[in-house]
Scaffold this motif. Structure first.
Motif, mmCIF file in Angstrom:
data_model
loop_
_atom_site.group_PDB
_atom_site.id
_atom_site.type_symbol
_atom_site.label_atom_id
_atom_site.label_comp_id
_atom_site.label_asym_id
_atom_site.label_seq_id
_atom_site.Cartn_x
_atom_site.Cartn_y
_atom_site.Cartn_z
ATOM 1 N N MET A 1140 0.825 -1.200 0.000
ATOM 2 C CA MET A 1140 0.000 0.000 0.000
ATOM 3 C C MET A 1140 0.863 1.256 0.000
ATOM 4 O O MET A 1140 0.585 2.226 -0.713
ATOM 5 C CB MET A 1140 -0.926 -0.001 1.210
ATOM 6 C CG MET A 1140 -1.976 -1.120 1.173
ATOM 7 S SD MET A 1140 -2.992 -1.150 2.675
ATOM 8 C CE MET A 1140 -3.712 0.471 2.584
ATOM 9 N N GLU A 1141 1.931 1.215 0.810
ATOM 10 C CA GLU A 1141 2.806 2.377 0.842
ATOM 11 C C GLU A 1141 3.486 2.578 -0.514
ATOM 12 O O GLU A 1141 3.665 3.719 -0.957
ATOM 13 C CB GLU A 1141 3.857 2.214 1.947
ATOM 14 C CG GLU A 1141 3.278 2.277 3.360
ATOM 15 C CD GLU A 1141 4.346 2.086 4.426
ATOM 16 O OE1 GLU A 1141 5.495 1.748 4.051
ATOM 17 O OE2 GLU A 1141 4.037 2.251 5.627
ATOM 18 N N HIS A 1142 3.867 1.490 -1.149
ATOM 19 C CA HIS A 1142 4.511 1.599 -2.465
ATOM 20 C C HIS A 1142 3.534 2.160 -3.493
ATOM 21 O O HIS A 1142 3.909 3.013 -4.329
ATOM 22 C CB HIS A 1142 5.019 0.229 -2.896
ATOM 23 C CG HIS A 1142 5.617 0.228 -4.266
ATOM 24 N ND1 HIS A 1142 6.814 0.858 -4.576
ATOM 25 C CD2 HIS A 1142 5.171 -0.323 -5.435
ATOM 26 C CE1 HIS A 1142 7.076 0.706 -5.857
ATOM 27 N NE2 HIS A 1142 6.089 -0.022 -6.405
ATOM 28 N N SER A 1143 2.329 1.691 -3.450
ATOM 29 C CA SER A 1143 1.327 2.205 -4.383
ATOM 30 C C SER A 1143 1.088 3.686 -4.158
ATOM 31 O O SER A 1143 0.971 4.467 -5.120
ATOM 32 C CB SER A 1143 0.025 1.422 -4.220
ATOM 33 O OG SER A 1143 0.239 0.054 -4.444
ATOM 34 N N HIS A 1144 1.028 4.079 -2.889
ATOM 35 C CA HIS A 1144 0.806 5.485 -2.580
ATOM 36 C C HIS A 1144 1.979 6.336 -3.055
ATOM 37 O O HIS A 1144 1.806 7.425 -3.632
ATOM 38 C CB HIS A 1144 0.604 5.666 -1.076
ATOM 39 C CG HIS A 1144 0.358 7.085 -0.656
ATOM 40 N ND1 HIS A 1144 -0.775 7.779 -1.040
ATOM 41 C CD2 HIS A 1144 1.103 7.946 0.094
ATOM 42 C CE1 HIS A 1144 -0.723 9.002 -0.538
ATOM 43 N NE2 HIS A 1144 0.423 9.130 0.157
ATOM 44 N N LEU A 1145 3.183 5.830 -2.870
ATOM 45 C CA LEU A 1145 4.361 6.571 -3.321
ATOM 46 C C LEU A 1145 4.396 6.650 -4.839
ATOM 47 O O LEU A 1145 4.785 7.691 -5.411
ATOM 48 C CB LEU A 1145 5.625 5.875 -2.802
ATOM 49 C CG LEU A 1145 6.965 6.540 -3.165
ATOM 50 C CD1 LEU A 1145 7.024 7.957 -2.628
ATOM 51 C CD2 LEU A 1145 8.130 5.716 -2.636
ATOM 52 N N ARG A 1147 1.823 6.764 -6.833
ATOM 53 C CA ARG A 1147 0.849 7.760 -7.254
ATOM 54 C C ARG A 1147 1.383 9.161 -7.037
ATOM 55 O O ARG A 1147 1.172 10.066 -7.848
ATOM 56 C CB ARG A 1147 -0.462 7.570 -6.486
ATOM 57 C CG ARG A 1147 -1.253 6.323 -6.942
ATOM 58 C CD ARG A 1147 -2.678 6.345 -6.381
ATOM 59 N NE ARG A 1147 -2.697 6.315 -4.930
ATOM 60 C CZ ARG A 1147 -2.713 5.198 -4.206
ATOM 61 N NH1 ARG A 1147 -2.707 4.006 -4.810
ATOM 62 N NH2 ARG A 1147 -2.743 5.252 -2.892
ATOM 63 N N LEU A 1148 2.055 9.367 -5.929
ATOM 64 C CA LEU A 1148 2.630 10.689 -5.674
ATOM 65 C C LEU A 1148 3.671 11.046 -6.724
ATOM 66 O O LEU A 1148 3.733 12.197 -7.199
ATOM 67 C CB LEU A 1148 3.263 10.727 -4.272
ATOM 68 C CG LEU A 1148 2.292 10.680 -3.084
ATOM 69 C CD1 LEU A 1148 3.067 10.654 -1.762
ATOM 70 C CD2 LEU A 1148 1.339 11.868 -3.111
ATOM 71 N N ARG A 1151 1.938 11.931 -9.912
ATOM 72 C CA ARG A 1151 1.344 13.252 -9.809
ATOM 73 C C ARG A 1151 2.402 14.338 -9.916
ATOM 74 O O ARG A 1151 2.202 15.369 -10.570
ATOM 75 C CB ARG A 1151 0.595 13.352 -8.498
ATOM 76 C CG ARG A 1151 -0.301 14.572 -8.407
ATOM 77 C CD ARG A 1151 -0.952 14.635 -7.027
ATOM 78 N NE ARG A 1151 -1.624 13.372 -6.722
ATOM 79 C CZ ARG A 1151 -2.061 13.015 -5.525
ATOM 80 N NH1 ARG A 1151 -1.850 13.803 -4.484
ATOM 81 N NH2 ARG A 1151 -2.676 11.864 -5.357
#
Length: 1597
Positions: A1140-1145, A1147-1148, A1151
């Motif tokens: 989850m943290e990797h996916s969030h990173l 996406r950031l 962006r």
């Protein structure tokens, strides 16, 4: 008194016809036969051997015939003992006829007329007492037993009979006089019947006479006969003992009804008290007292053997004796010196009784009797009277050989010992007496242990009218150089003339009354010769060749000493305003002049301290403290005597019963009352009492005595060994130095006003460099001062050009000598005594504050060096020697060093001095020095183990270091001496901010509402600040908004700090500048650099994709090892959180890539648009930045944000940098409490003015309302204590916590000027008197009734008090739980802990486990500030727990010491001052709820003398360290230095009290503890990233 009455002496001497029997006309054998047979039959009916039967005698004729036989039987030789015994038994039984119930064997005629027959029987008894010649010792003992039986019978008869008429009483009294004269009149013969019955017959005579005074008062002829008979027995010691006994008992009754129950009781033994019958009236007591007092004539006759021996029986003995040529050569007269001493001692006791200072009766216990001192022929004999009837006497004297080793109670027969000879040689401190105050160490320095004089005592004139003639005459015996009257005129003179009856010339009285010494001299010349100094001494005493060695005049010295001691006590009992007749003053001064002469012993010129000199010194402590007219004429003679006592280290008083210590103490008291006389009277001449025929006599002036007094003071201090005496001398030395300095400063001011270019003063008589030159070489501390030799000029009796060891008597010379002597003795002999060490350090502190015109830099440097060596020496003592007292002396030495450095800042400019001081500071803080012994390597800070001697020592060293770094050379600060801290706080800083949003309206501080609690538009001033705590000891308040007016051209990163640390609050403003201020105005770039020329060529752009690895990497084939490293995506398969943290990173990142691409496209589009339009892009400088995160910059630049600094230490849960949460409730209150804790000690002294005979607090408080009701010198004294300050504008201590350390609004009417006041202006409402230095501040308040009501209002209207300030937690007491113990925290050896702070509490582990607080330190040191820090952890049982001191512990730690200064118009009123009531007007807010205790208060009484000087009396609680200097009880001071001495004594009293208090914390420790409490309470626990985030964010507005 009885001149008009006939004496009955002839009747006694010639005998009574009734004593002779008709049987005496017949031969002895026939008469004996008749007597034996008749008496034997009469005795058989008495019931002795068988039952009593009625007497067969029924008629008067029969009884009278038998009585003739019994009368003859009583005169038989002692060989017929049985017959004489039966005669005694018969008469003793028959005398019961006068009893209420007669015995059955008494004849009827005797019962019918008992008085007639009793008189005959009493007269017949005389035959029994007639001595028989040639009888042996055993036979005489039998006669004595029968005489005792008769005396016992007669005494019982007088006590129980109610039927005796006047004639019988007179017959009984005449009989007692006759038998006493028969037995006692002849010279004493060893072991005769008179020797054995002496005491018994005298005691019965005096006791029966007292009974007669109550039952049937004796007629004047009897009194006259009684007096004449007693004068014939004065060679008997027992007579004087009984005389003293009767006088004592009668005086006790006399005082009771004359002065009431409040007068001090004269206690006598129970048996003696029974001598006075219950029904004896007051008038009868008074008459009997006066008559008994004069019954032995003039007691001074006892020192004249020729007078005592001029009796008929002495003459008969001289005529019949072959060995005695002259009557006065009889051996029994060798006891006259002891008898004379006993008589004068008895008079002295009576004098003390009227003064109210007689001591309680002491039972004689072991002296059961007969003492060998009664006469030389005292030998053992049969115990008569029987043991149950032995006399309990009140007076006894024993020779020195018999006294040694005996208890005092067996030696002192009087109610108090009155001479130095009455004390046992083994009892030097046995208790107070009127002549020698043999006392233990007192609570108040120099205070006399003798009981205070009775306030209702009679006037001195009255006592002198009664006893003065005898005392003056006794005081002059042995004086030479005066005319004497002949023996014949002396024998015929009745010494009853009052000295007051002498006629004086009116001018002489006037001159004496005005205190002129010339008048006293004229008195001596013009007065009647009847009181010539030696007029009482007959020529026989002057001719030493005619007298035996035991009767020379030197043998009577003890009695003379008693007389002089009594006279000194009488004159020293003078009340304020009391007048003493000039004739008495003149005789007293002459007596003292003669008594103070130093005799020479037979071996040479060595001067000794005889009994007379000792008695004068011991009883004349108050001689110069009273307004005695003309007493200054005695100054040279007293100074001569003191030069004998004080400089002699091995003084051997002549009397073995004089305490050397007490004699020196009394001498010091006298010296302290004389020190200020030379500078006060200056060139006033001192008249000689008798100039003689010397026409060239030049009078001595007071200023000529200055060298002798100073030399005597220094010599006495050099040899003194007693601690209390040493402290008294130290107080006198500081008085002398400060008085000389003040005098020189005053003289210099006067000379400058008069336009004199070359100032000179009376004290400067030598070269300015002489005194310092003698000490220019730096002597070793182990050197001894040169001892004074007896032949030194200091011992000379030279008045003119007096050579002394002081080469100069200026203040500078005294300063040099005092500094050297005190420092030397402090290091050599005083270091082991706490009180003496404190007194010496107080003197050094006083010297440091003394303004000397020419300060010797070398001496100042040497004094500081000595102080540092003293601290080092005390710290280096072995562990068993370390105690609370030792550490108290070290703390006091640190404080004294701080005083010296702040008073002499130039000392720190000297490299050697600075190094020495800092080494001692290091020693106090860490326990060791970095630089050890020569050759040892230097230890750095991180290598040393913190192990101070104690926490108190460490705290004192920290305080000294802070004074060196912050105050030396900078005190007083621009804010004034009233504050060591900055007066700026948060609200004041915000008022000067540039940012309009932060401006707040002016805040007014008052006692009920704090500015820190005020809010403006919902925002508190605190919210504009960031609060941090550094090293758990310093609180920082950071304001990031710049101060002053906005300047767009010079906007620099600015931060303003409020630093609250243990030693105060300080405000700093800092700017980050890239250039110095003097270069900040110059521009480093041109204002318009001009447009650059554009280049037309387009640059070549190549699109190259960057690579992370070289291309060759792609050509290398992969191996199995390469596949061992999993891909990033494969690590997320099993870990859902990581996925989850990797996916969030991801996406950031996507962006962010999109945002950057959009920005690039936008920039390209803008450039193309400009290029298409043909325009140019103008380059402009960026705008100036006005917003900085200066708090972060400050913390970063000072190293507080580094990774190492933010790590929590192993030994503390608190990080070096902690942020505080100001939004919590109570933060502003705690912050104000912290600001209210002064970094200096604060004390309060309350001053009162007591007019004569005032006894209520209301009257006393009302005195200061007007200047007309106080002495003008009182107002002058107030102005010398400190400077006046307005309470509402004053930022220091003001005497009450509600108005201290804050600037408040003035209430209406408080600041109005007062035109007329007697000190009430400084009552604490609007103004107080204030004084401060770097260590302490003190307020002087003059309470009034109005101020008392004002303080009551403050304490009840919700204002700030000590109880409202803080409720500090247990850590305030720096103590531990009973279950806790010290555990050392292991420190990794590869990473030694470094101490960045002086605070050891930073190393304490405050772990909360099971409710216990554990304290740990890397060195294993104790956390208790009052305990010695042991080298190893002590067991739990040895921990000392210090309880909390209540809610106001931050203020009341150490207690609120109450100090009162009371100005007395009448000195005697000191005993009536209502101290307890005055304490109610002395509220300071520091009491902590405790009620002020009168016994715990210190009182300084001041009494103005008519000479312009002031007498000091101290009163205080008993304690080991409460004896403060420089003021000493009884000291006489000048007005020049009164304020300074009172202020210093008050400060020293409070400091000693704090040293004695186990729970006291220094001010900087209390501030540190408060900061630690706030840290624990308000700290924000953040990780390192959270702290960084907090710093990058803006503070809430």
């Amino acid at each position: 008194m009885y001149s008009e009455w006939a004496s009955l002496s002839s009747l006694i001497h010639n005998g009574n016809e009734e004593n002779f029997s008709v049987l005496g006309k017949f031969p002895m054998a026939e008469g004996k036969t008749v007597a034996i047979s008749v008496v034997k039959h009469l005795a058989g009916n008495l019931g002795i051997s068988q039952a009593a039967e009625p007497s067969p005698l029924t008629t008067d004729r029969e009884v009278l015939w038998c009585m003739e036989v019994v009368c003859f039987g009583l005169s038989l030789p002692l060989s017929e003992h049985d017959t004489i015994r039966d005669c005694v038994f018969v008469y003793c039984e028959w005398l019961s006829a006068l009893h209420p119930i007669p015995k059955i064997s008494v004849p009827k005629p005797v019962c019918e007329d008992p008085n007639l027959y009793a008189r005959k029987m009493i007269n017949h008894f005389h035959n029994l007492f007639v001595p028989r010649k040639g009888e042996g010792h055993d036979v005489i003992n039998r006669q004595a037993v029968l005489c005792h039986r008769v005396l016992r019978t007669l005494q019982t008869l007088a006590q129980v009979s109610n039927r005796m008429n006047r004639e019988t009483w007179e017959s009984l009294l005449l009989f007692l006089l006759a038998i006493n004269d028969t037995l006692l009149g002849p010279p004493t013969v060893k072991d005769d019947v008179g020797d054995q019955l002496c005491e018994r017959v005298l005691s019965v005579l005096f006791e029966v006479w007292l009974l007669a005074c109550s039952r049937c008062f004796p007629s004047p002829p009897l009194w006259k006969t009684f007096r004449e008979m007693c004068m014939n027995w004065r060679h008997r010691m027992a007579l004087i003992e009984q005389w003293n006994r009767a006088n004592l008992v009668l005086t006790s009754k006399l005082l009771e009804f004359m002065y009431g129950p409040s007068f001090p009781e004269l206690k006598v033994s129970e048996e003696d008290a029974q001598l006075i019958p219950c029904g004896m009236g007051n008038d009868c007591v008074a008459q009997a007292w006066f008559r008994f007092l004069h019954c032995i004539g003039n007691p001074v006759d006892l020192c004249h053997p020729a007078i005592i021996s001029q009796t008929q029986k002495f003459l008969q003995f001289a005529i019949t004796s072959e060995d005695v040529v002259d009557p006065y050569q009889h051996p029994c007269l060798t006891q006259l010196p002891k008898i004379f001493s006993k008589a004068i001692r008895g008079i002295a006791v009576l004098v003390d009784s009227f003064l109210g200072i007689a001591q309680p009766y002491m039972d004689e216990g072991s002296s059961e009797k007969k003492e060998s001192s009664s006469h030389p022929s005292s030998a053992t004999h049969s115990p008569t009277p029987p043991p149950q009837r032995r006399l309990a006497k009140s007076f006894s004297v024993a020779p020195s050989s018999a006294i040694k080793g005996m208890p005092k109670a067996s030696l002192i027969g009087l109610t108090s010992g009155r001479t130095t000879t009455s004390h046992s040689a083994t009892t030097t401190n046995s208790g107070p007496s009127s002549t020698s105050s043999l006392s233990s160490v007192l609570s108040t320095l120099g205070q006399d242990t003798r009981p205070p004089l009775a306030p209702a005592r009679p006037k001195c004139n009255s006592i002198l009218h009664m006893f003065g003639e005898w005392l003056f005459e006794a005081a002059h015996i042995g004086c030479h150089g005066s005319s004497h009257i002949s023996d014949n005129s002396r024998l015929g003179e009745a010494s009853t003339k009052r000295p007051s009856s002498l006629l004086l010339d009116g001018s002489v009285r006037k001159s004496i009354g005005s205190g002129n010494s010339l008048g006293i001299q004229g008195m001596m010349v013009n007065a009647s010769p009847s009181f010539s100094p030696a007029s009482s001494q007959p020529a026989s005493l002057n001719d030493a060749t005619e007298l035996p060695p035991s009767l020379t005049i030197e043998k009577f010295e003890s009695g003379r000493a008693e007389a002089l001691g009594a006279l000194c006590r009488i004159f020293c009992a003078k009340k304020t305003g009391e007048e003493i007749l000039p004739v008495y003053l003149a005789r007293f001064y002459l007596a003292l002049q003669q008594g103070l002469k130093i005799p020479e012993d037979k071996s040479g010129d060595a001067r000794i301290c005889g009994e007379v000199l000792s008695s004068i010194i011991l009883n004349s402590s108050d001689l110069f403290r009273l307004d005695l007219d003309g007493v200054q004429v005695l100054v040279p003679y007293v100074l001569d005597a003191l030069e004998v006592v004080l400089p002699d280290k091995e003084l051997s008083p002549k009397s073995p019963y004089v305490s050397k210590t007490e004699l020196r103490r009394a001498s010091i008291h006298i010296l302290l009352s004389m020190l200020v006389l030379p500078l006060h009277f200056q060139t006033l001449p001192i008249r000689e009492l008798s100039t003689g025929s010397d026409k060239n006599y030049t009078p001595l002036t007071f200023i000529q005595l200055k060298p002798r007094l100073m030399n005597l003071l220094i010599n006495a201090l050099q040899v003194e060994s007693d601690p209390q005496n040493t402290q008294m001398l130290l107080g006198g030395l500081l008085l002398s130095v400060q008085d000389a300095a003040a005098y020189e400063e005053m003289e210099q001011g006067i000379q400058l006003d008069q336009g004199q270019d070359t100032p000179s003063n009376l004290l400067s008589s030598a070269s300015d460099t002489m005194s310092s030159h003698s000490l220019s070489d730096y002597r070793s501390l182990t050197e001894d001062l040169p001892e004074l030799q007896e032949g030194d000029a200091a011992f000379g009796n030279l008045y003119y050009d007096y050579p002394c060891r002081l080469s100069k008597n200026s203040a500078h010379a005294l300063f040099v000598q005092a500094t050297y002597l005190v420092c030397h003795r402090l290091m050599s002999s005083w270091k082991s005594d706490l009180n003496v060490s404190l007194a010496a350090l107080e003197l050094l502190a006083g010297l440091a504050r003394t303004h000397i015109r020419k300060t010797d830099d070398l001496e100042c440097k040497r004094a500081v060096k000595w102080l540092c060596d003293y601290v080092a020496q005390q710290c280096s003592r072995p562990p068993p020697a370390h105690s609370k007292d030792l550490h108290s002396s070290i703390v006091a030495a640190f404080q004294t060093a701080a005083t010296w450095l702040s008073a002499h800042p130039f000392l720190l400019h000297d490299k050697e001095c600075l190094t020495t001081v800092l080494e001692v500071v290091e020693l106090g803080i860490s326990g060791t020095k970095s630089q050890g012994k020569p050759g040892e390597p230097i230890k750095m800070k991180e290598e040393k183990e913190l192990k101070p001697a104690s926490m108190r020592v460490r705290d004192a060293a920290e305080a000294l270091l802070t004074v060196i770094l912050e105050q030396v050379g900078y005190f007083p600060s621009p804010c004034g001496a009233e504050s060591l801290s900055s007066l700026l706080d948060e609200a004041a800083l915000l008022r000067h901010c540039r940012s309009p949003s932060s401006l707040t309206p002016p805040f007014h501080r008052n006692c009920s509402n704090s500015i820190l609690n005020e809010q403006y538009k919902g925002s508190s001033p605190l919210h504009h600040f960031r609060y941090f705590v550094i090293e758990n000891s310093t609180m920082l308040a950071l304001l990031e908004e710049p101060l002053g007016v906005a300047d767009e051209q010079d906007s620099q990163p600015t931060v303003t700090l409020l630093i609250r640390g243990p030693f105060g609050r300080h405000a700093w403003s800092m700017q980050l500048r890239h250039l110095p201020r003097h270069k900040s105005g110059s521009k480093y770039h041109a204002p318009n650099p001009g447009r650059p020329i554009p280049m037309g060529e387009a640059p070549v752009r190549s699109d190259i994709k960057p690579r992370y690895f070289p291309e060759s990497v792609d050509r290398i084939p992969l191996c199995k090892v390469d596949h061992s490293i999993p891909s990033l995506e494969s690590t997320f398969v099993e870990d859902e959180k990581s996925s989850m943290e990797h996916s969030h990173l991801a996406r950031l990142m996507e962006r962010q890539v999109a945002a950057e691409a959009a920005a690039v496209q936008k920039s390209k589009a803008l450039l193309e648009q400009i290029r298409d339009s043909g325009g140019q892009v103008e380059c402009t400088p960026p705008p100036v930045c006005h917003e900085f995160q200066t708090a972060r910059l400050f913390l970063s630049h000072f190293g507080f944000l580094s990774s190492e600094s933010l790590k929590e230490p192993l030994n503390s849960p608190i990080a070096p940098l902690m942020a505080l949460d100001i939004n919590q409730t109570g933060f502003s209150n705690d912050l104000e409490t912290l600001d209210g804790i002064s970094c200096r000690t604060c004390d309060t002294v309350h001053l009162f003015y007591v007019r004569a005979r005032q006894k209520t607090a209301e009257e006393i408080l009302a005195n200061v309302n007007s200047s007309s009701t106080v002495n003008p010198h009182f107002l002058e004294f107030l102005s010398s204590l400190g400077w006046p300050v307005s309470v509402h504008k004053h930022s220091g201590w003001s005497g009450h916590v509600s108005t201290s350390w804050r600037v408040t609004e003035s209430q209406s009417g408080f600041d109005l000027p007062v035109s007329d006041h007697g000190g009430s202006l400084y009552n604490g409402e609007s103004k107080v008197l204030y004084w401060a230095d770097v260590n302490s501040e003190i307020a002087f308040v003059v309470p009034t009734l109005k101020s008392q009501k004002f303080m009551d209002t403050i304490s009840t209207d919700g204002s700030l008090t000590s109880g409202d300030l803080s409720s500090g937690p247990a850590s305030f007491d720096r103590s531990f739980s009973d279950k806790s113990y010290i555990t050392p925290v292991p420190v990794p050896p590869e990473k030694p802990m470094r101490t960045f702070s002086l605070d050891l509490e930073r190393q304490q582990q405050l772990a909360q486990q099971d409710g216990s607080v554990t304290c740990s330190a890397g060195s294993g040191a104790s956390c208790n500030p009052n305990e010695i820090m042991p080298p190893a952890p002590p067991p739990p049982t040895r921990q000392k727990r210090l309880g909390r001191q209540g809610p106001g512990s931050l203020y009341t730690s150490g207690g609120d010491t109450k100090v009162l200064v009371i100005w007395l118009e009448s000195f005697e009123d000191w005993i009536h001052v209502p101290i307890g009531d005055l304490l109610n007007s002395m509220v300071t807010g520091l009491e902590g709820g405790a009620r002020p205790n009168e016994r715990e208060s210190f009182v300084i009484f001041l009494h103005a003398l008519q000479t312009g000087l002031l007498r000091v009396k101290l009163q205080g609680p008993s304690g080991r360290m409460t004896i403060a200097t420089p003021l000493v009880d009884g000291m006489v001071v000048s007005r020049r230095v009164l304020g300074t001495l009172v202020r210093q004594t008050s400060l020293n009293m409070c400091r000693r009290r704090r040293l004695e208090n186990d729970t006291y914390h220094p001010p900087h420790v209390r501030r540190r503890l408060k900061i630690q409490e706030m840290t624990q309470k308000y700290m924000i626990k953040m990780s390192e990233p959270e702290l960084y985030t907090y710093l990058f964010s803006s503070p809430p507005s």
